[in-house]
Enzyme design. Structure first.
Site, PDB file in Angstrom:
ATOM      1  N   ASN A  76      26.306  -8.168-106.262  1.00 14.43           N
ATOM      2  CA  ASN A  76      27.166  -9.322-106.535  1.00 14.43           C
ATOM      3  C   ASN A  76      26.407 -10.638-106.594  1.00 14.43           C
ATOM      4  O   ASN A  76      26.893 -11.605-107.171  1.00 14.43           O
ATOM      5  CB  ASN A  76      28.283  -9.425-105.491  1.00 14.43           C
ATOM      6  N   CYS A 116      28.223 -22.695 -97.616  1.00 16.72           N
ATOM      7  CA  CYS A 116      28.349 -24.144 -97.520  1.00 16.72           C
ATOM      8  C   CYS A 116      28.008 -24.611 -96.112  1.00 16.72           C
ATOM      9  O   CYS A 116      27.364 -25.624 -95.917  1.00 16.72           O
ATOM     10  CB  CYS A 116      29.763 -24.584 -97.858  1.00 16.72           C
TER      11      CYS A 116
END
Lengths: 405, 120
Positions: A157, A325
């Site tokens: 992925n 993040c």
């Protein structure tokens, strides 16, 4: 200024209008909305729709004799395959107590495998090469008659690297182990045939191939026992209780029928090449993956650029990054498995395209990213050294081969 | 306004185009994913110009820019008194970014302790 293009198809894809049209047939008071477990005519109609969807999926998968267990997505399918199989084996007190997974596998696979330790299983993480491909020698060295299950990701992925499942399955089955294939990123994009792959379990997720969120499937051979993870009304032969979402199931089957054909795959490959070469013109753009990987994923690291600064500057671009993040999550485990130093992994960007991506989207992304990277490099001491002649490998202390875009 | 901000950054961030006579120091490393390089043009114990190269996040870039602007015209004694907390305050850095301010301080100190460079 026009909106930035969407280049995060590996995260999720937009619902195809043709799939939405199929879904609408199952929504609303005049539609096939009944519970497929109900025995009245409306329920039987809904059940027939589910059966038809299963038949469509199995036909596309080239999996006669297999079954489909509908799940909420690939994460649940991975868990059902890995943990469900392990629990079934533990109940039978099998001597096979080892599970092999790839170090670059999706966190759903790794976490499900880790959960098997509670049932007495050892989990072995197989390394990957510098280009992201599974270390086949490591796999062969670990295979013996104590291995219960091997889980392989068909298309990674993060990097788009494609594993040779057909070859791997031969080695796995030669030792009597079972094979789980995480096909979340390959389904709908490259040929996926259960019989060719000889997989015992295949995990799929609809929203990765223009279907709706919230529905996935585990395609599995009925001869392989599984223990359910969810308990309740006993739907799906007791393997996964819960009312079946008929609209989502029908949509998933329709989306799968609309899989990218060869011309579309070629179109995406051309777009990816355009993107890779456009970004490659910057110089010092490290390719995280292989050129023969899936056409829809391109993962690159921009040498000389700090990852946090890059993420801030590209915040308005719909792409994936080499780290979460939140800084405390650290760089991607996939890139770490490929032995990318943290600073290089941190500066990685995953760009993933799809059915609705156009050349203008690619050009716009190239222009924006190039401008950002050039700006950041203009004040980077690391890039100055590279620009003055130091190699990227030397500056980043990389000991494995690096390929550049 | 964006263009003015860009001009401002270009004036204070990045290595000098001609580093002859500048003092140079660095702190941090690529391995630590944090590196700051400092360039000072010092004459008569006064900092004429200051520039920083930054391999760090946006907060560090802002802090380095603010410090470079503050250093212009300061004497070395004033510059030596600056510490990481002062730097962090200049750019209102978040607590978790304060290690970057310390790295900027270290780079500044290294540059002040260095000798003037020959032409590079």
């Amino acid at each position: 200024m026009s909106a930035q293009p969407y280049l995060d198809y590996a995260a999720t894809t937009p619902l195809d209008a043709r799939v939405a049209a199929v879904m609408r047939q199952f929504l609303g008071p005049e539609a096939y909305f009944a519970n497929p477990a109900s025995r009245h005519p409306a329920g039987r109609k809904a059940a027939a729709a589910v059966a038809e969807a299963e038949a469509q999926m199995l036909s596309m998968l080239g999996a006669p004799g297999y079954r489909i267990t509908w799940t909420s997505g690939a994460t649940e399918a991975d868990n059902l395959a890995i943990l469900g199989f392990a629990r079934a084996l533990a109940k039978r007190d099998s001597a096979r107590r080892r599970i092999l997974v790839g170090a670059a596998d999706h966190s759903a696979v790794l976490a499900a495998a880790s959960a098997c330790r509670e049932y007495g299983f050892d989990v072995v993480s197989l390394g990957v090469e510098a280009d992201g491909r599974l270390d086949i020698d490591a796999l062969k060295a670990q295979l013996d008659d104590t291995v219960a299950l091997v889980s392989i990701t068909h298309v990674n992925n993060e990097t788009g690297v494609i594993e040779d499942i057909a070859a791997i399955s031969q080695w796995v089955h030669a030792h009597g182990a079972k094979l789980h294939v995480d096909a979340a990123q390959s389904a709908g994009r490259i040929p996926l045939a259960a019989n060719a792959m000889q997989a015992d379990f295949i995990s799929l997720s609809a929203h990765k191939f223009y279907g709706p969120n919230g529905i996935g499937a585990l395609c599995h051979h009925p001869a392989v026992r599984l223990e359910p993870l969810l308990h309740g009304g006993g739907q799906q032969r007791g393997l996964r209780s819960g009312t079946l979402p008929v609209a989502l199931i029908a949509a998933m089957a329709q989306a799968f029928q609309l899989a990218d054909d060869a011309p579309e795959q070629a179109r995406q490959r051309a777009l990816q090449t355009r993107l890779r070469e456009g970004l490659g013109n910057l110089g010092g753009v490290v390719l995280n993956g292989r050129r023969d990987g899936s056409a829809h994923i391109l993962n690159v690291s921009f040498a000389g650029v700090h990852g946090a600064a890059l993420q801030s500057a590209l915040a308005d671009l719909a792409v994936g990054f080499g780290s979460a993040c939140s800084s405390h999550h650290g760089p991607s485990h996939v890139l770490r498995a490929m032995r990318r130093p943290d600073a290089l992994a941190h500066a990685a960007v995953r760009l993933s395209l799809g059915r609705f991506t156009q050349p203008d989207d690619i050009d716009q992304a190239i222009e924006f990213i190039s401008r950002v990277v050039s700006e950041l490099r203009a004040s980077s001491p690391v890039w100055r050294e590279i620009d003055q002649g130091e190699s990227v490998a030397s500056v980043y202390a990389v000991t494995t081969p690096l390929e550049f875009a | 306004m964006a263009r003015e901000a860009d001009d401002e950054r270009h004036a204070y961030l990045g290595a000098p185009s001609d580093s002859t006579g500048w003092q140079y120091g660095q702190a941090g490393s690529v391995g630590a994913d944090l590196r700051i390089d400092c360039w000072l043009d010092v004459r008569d114990a006064t900092i004429q110009r200051a520039r920083f190269e930054v391999f760090a996040g946006e907060q560090a870039r802002c802090a380095a820019l603010a410090l470079a602007q503050w250093l212009e015209g300061r004497d070395l004694e004033q510059a030596r008194a600056v510490n990481g907390l002062d730097i962090a305050a200049m750019a209102d850095m978040a607590d978790e970014a304060r290690s970057q301010a310390l790295c900027i301080e270290d780079a500044l100190q290294a540059a002040m302790n260095a000798t003037r460079t020959d032409r590079r």
